[in-house]
Design an enzyme around this catalytic site. Structure first.
Site, PDB file in Angstrom:
ATOM      1  N   HIS A 107      -7.483  -1.460   5.402  1.00 17.64           N
ATOM      2  CA  HIS A 107      -6.634  -0.462   6.061  1.00 17.64           C
ATOM      3  C   HIS A 107      -7.140   0.923   5.649  1.00 17.64           C
ATOM      4  O   HIS A 107      -8.155   1.041   4.966  1.00 17.64           O
ATOM      5  CB  HIS A 107      -5.175  -0.722   5.655  1.00 17.64           C
ATOM      6  N   HIS A 128       5.710  -5.225  12.244  1.00 17.12           N
ATOM      7  CA  HIS A 128       5.100  -3.903  12.097  1.00 17.12           C
ATOM      8  C   HIS A 128       4.755  -3.312  13.468  1.00 17.12           C
ATOM      9  O   HIS A 128       3.693  -2.734  13.687  1.00 17.12           O
ATOM     10  CB  HIS A 128       3.845  -3.951  11.199  1.00 17.12           C
ATOM     11  N   HIS A 160       0.847  -1.202   0.000  1.00 20.76           N
ATOM     12  CA  HIS A 160       0.000   0.000   0.000  1.00 20.76           C
ATOM     13  C   HIS A 160       0.874   1.240   0.000  1.00 20.76           C
ATOM     14  O   HIS A 160       2.088   1.161   0.213  1.00 20.76           O
ATOM     15  CB  HIS A 160      -0.994  -0.010   1.165  1.00 20.76           C
ATOM     16  N   HIS A 179       1.337   3.838   1.945  1.00 25.16           N
ATOM     17  CA  HIS A 179       1.809   4.591   3.110  1.00 25.16           C
ATOM     18  C   HIS A 179       3.338   4.562   3.060  1.00 25.16           C
ATOM     19  O   HIS A 179       3.942   3.548   2.704  1.00 25.16           O
ATOM     20  CB  HIS A 179       1.285   3.996   4.414  1.00 25.16           C
ATOM     21  N   ASP A 215      -0.551  -3.712   5.852  1.00 24.70           N
ATOM     22  CA  ASP A 215      -1.169  -3.395   7.129  1.00 24.70           C
ATOM     23  C   ASP A 215      -2.661  -3.714   7.048  1.00 24.70           C
ATOM     24  O   ASP A 215      -3.283  -3.515   6.016  1.00 24.70           O
ATOM     25  CB  ASP A 215      -1.023  -1.909   7.434  1.00 24.70           C
ATOM     26  N   ASP A 229       5.886   4.276   4.938  1.00 26.49           N
ATOM     27  CA  ASP A 229       6.766   3.279   5.562  1.00 26.49           C
ATOM     28  C   ASP A 229       6.778   1.957   4.788  1.00 26.49           C
ATOM     29  O   ASP A 229       7.486   1.029   5.165  1.00 26.49           O
ATOM     30  CB  ASP A 229       6.403   3.064   7.043  1.00 26.49           C
ATOM     31  N   HIS A 230       6.017   1.896   3.688  1.00 29.01           N
ATOM     32  CA  HIS A 230       6.006   0.682   2.858  1.00 29.01           C
ATOM     33  C   HIS A 230       6.530   0.922   1.445  1.00 29.01           C
ATOM     34  O   HIS A 230       6.694  -0.027   0.699  1.00 29.01           O
ATOM     35  CB  HIS A 230       4.592   0.089   2.817  1.00 29.01           C
TER      36      HIS A 230
END
Lengths: 301, 301
Positions: free
Chosen positions: A140, A268, A60, A62, A210, A64-65
């Protein structure tokens, strides 16, 4: 299969923790799963030959990914890569990468292919003769997929003693491996079970991050060998998990139990916790086979 | 002024070297100059309070100078920042950042202002009561600016002995600091030079990266206290420097000499060199005051 955890913490990269990225090696194929900022340095630290990565799966959008993806793509160019690279991720990932390549006037000298995902159903996104990859729709704050990696069943193994005993010529070996019975010249039919052993059982790995606690994933990941399921929070932050559409360690364990997986890897983790040992303790009250992801460690299965 | 080198290597981040980023502190203002991947981790490693950064200057849109910006902007949000952040950089930087914030559905909870640059002339881009920042147009493969940071001249320092001796009331102090003479009640005129000392001379810092050897910068940076000039290559790679529009250590020194700067800091080293000591040796054959940037070190001036 070998799984190397390059980063397993939520939110922001810090001095000693890294955002999500994993390297899954199956039958000499190297799949990169998510690519937070700093992933290319984590690949170097873990002495992984990055040139062998041909597929990148982004769960996804976001940061941090995926914030490390543009850097990895650029570094591949600087290192003289010529092999195609395939990126699987949510709609929009192509625009993000191409805009940056355009503005830096730095097109790749290798083929860069985007496979944008927008289905709400589980779909097959990669397949070759050894491995099948399907999406696991998650729930999410933005459109998110987990990924299920399944080794394909191998052919049966020849029982060489039996094969030689019946004086079967080698041109029939592939047929036998594929499960066929054999008719000898004298008319006797030798059943395949006498000529072969069972193949090594194929392995499977499910990556779910997530997501909030989300039972629709269960039929998709049922009976997998290893499930990585996000556990951003401990039970004390259950309402925060609900609010931010993340899971607790216990919720991850509940999914593992209901899906009858063999092993559960947690990760995570929110950076608010000083130690991660409580994640294992809480999850083990529900499901016995719990492992903790840690940056830089590898699991073989 | 204090300059902290967060990263000073060209091209890709590696296990022990970081791409370009610098933190310049002037009169309690913290300016971030360039922001390669991993800059936020370098800020943490160097124990810099990032919340105090209100201005970020991006020289150009090659990845090793800006791939860390989106991560820093996102982390500011996660840390609950409320103060405005101003980003100065080439046209396109706004689109890159806003596209990623839009697709991750993660708008900042603080004011995020972009000041896009496209002038080919040196222009003033930031000014407050203490500091002036102007661009230094450079010549590279994409549109690039260096940045000149100039402290403004302070007011004159009161000579308290003299001021008390003449029984001058405190309401006149600001006038005196501003350089005015004072007429006493008895009609005597006291020249300012008797009542004050010279102010501390204002400092200046010029950041020039990335660029080929480019003499038009000389009049802009003339007489600065400290010049950071890129030196991607040694003399043995001079033709490569020409081709890629980078500089050698000797070329950086030649600019320093012609611009009559006090000190030269070298950096943006190609990662092909095992040691950086030759950069200093080669530059010193032309200009005596050479310092080597290294990740994590600070210079006070």
């Amino acid at each position: 299969m070998q799984l190397t955890i390059l980063g397993c913490y939520a939110a922001t990269p810090r001095t000693i923790t890294n955002p999500t990225a994993q390297l899954l090696e199956i039958n000499n194929r190297m799949f990169l799963i998510d690519c937070g900022e700093g992933t290319q340095v984590q690949l170097r630290k873990n002495k992984i030959k990055f040139s062998k990565i041909n597929q990148v799966f982004i769960s996804h959008l976001h940061g941090d990914h995926f914030f490390g993806l543009i850097g990895l793509i650029s570094t591949f160019s600087l290192l003289g890569r010529t092999t195609d690279l395939h990126v699987y991720g949510p709609k929009g990932i192509k625009e993000i990468i191409l805009l940056q390549l355009k503005l830096s006037n730095s097109w790749t000298n290798y083929g860069l292919f985007f496979h944008e995902l927008d289905s709400e159903e589980s779909v097959t996104i990669f397949e070759d003769e050894k491995v099948l990859v399907t999406t696991i729709p998650l729930q999410h704050r933005v459109y998110t997929n987990g990924f299920l990696f399944q080794e394909k069943a191998g052919t049966r193994k020849l029982n060489m003693d039996a094969v030689l005993n019946y004086e079967i010529e080698s041109c029939y070996y592939q047929k036998i491996k594929n499960g066929k019975d054999i008719t000898l010249e004298d008319g006797r039919i030798i059943p395949n079970s006498e000529l072969t052993f069972d193949p090594i059982p194929p392995k499977s790995y499910a990556f779910c991050s997530d997501t909030v606690y989300h039972e629709p994933v269960i039929p998709i990941i049922e009976n997998v060998d290893v499930l990585y399921h996000e556990s951003t929070f401990l039970e004390s932050e259950e309402s925060l998990a609900q609010k931010t559409l993340h899971s607790t360690a216990k919720e991850a364990a509940r999914i593992a139990l209901k899906a009858n997986v063999k092993q559960l890897i947690l990760g995570h983790y929110s950076t608010r916790y000083e130690s991660i040992t409580l994640f294992k303790e809480e999850a083990e009250t529900i499901f016995p086979e719990v492992l903790l992801a840690e940056d830089g460690i590898s699991f073989e299965f």
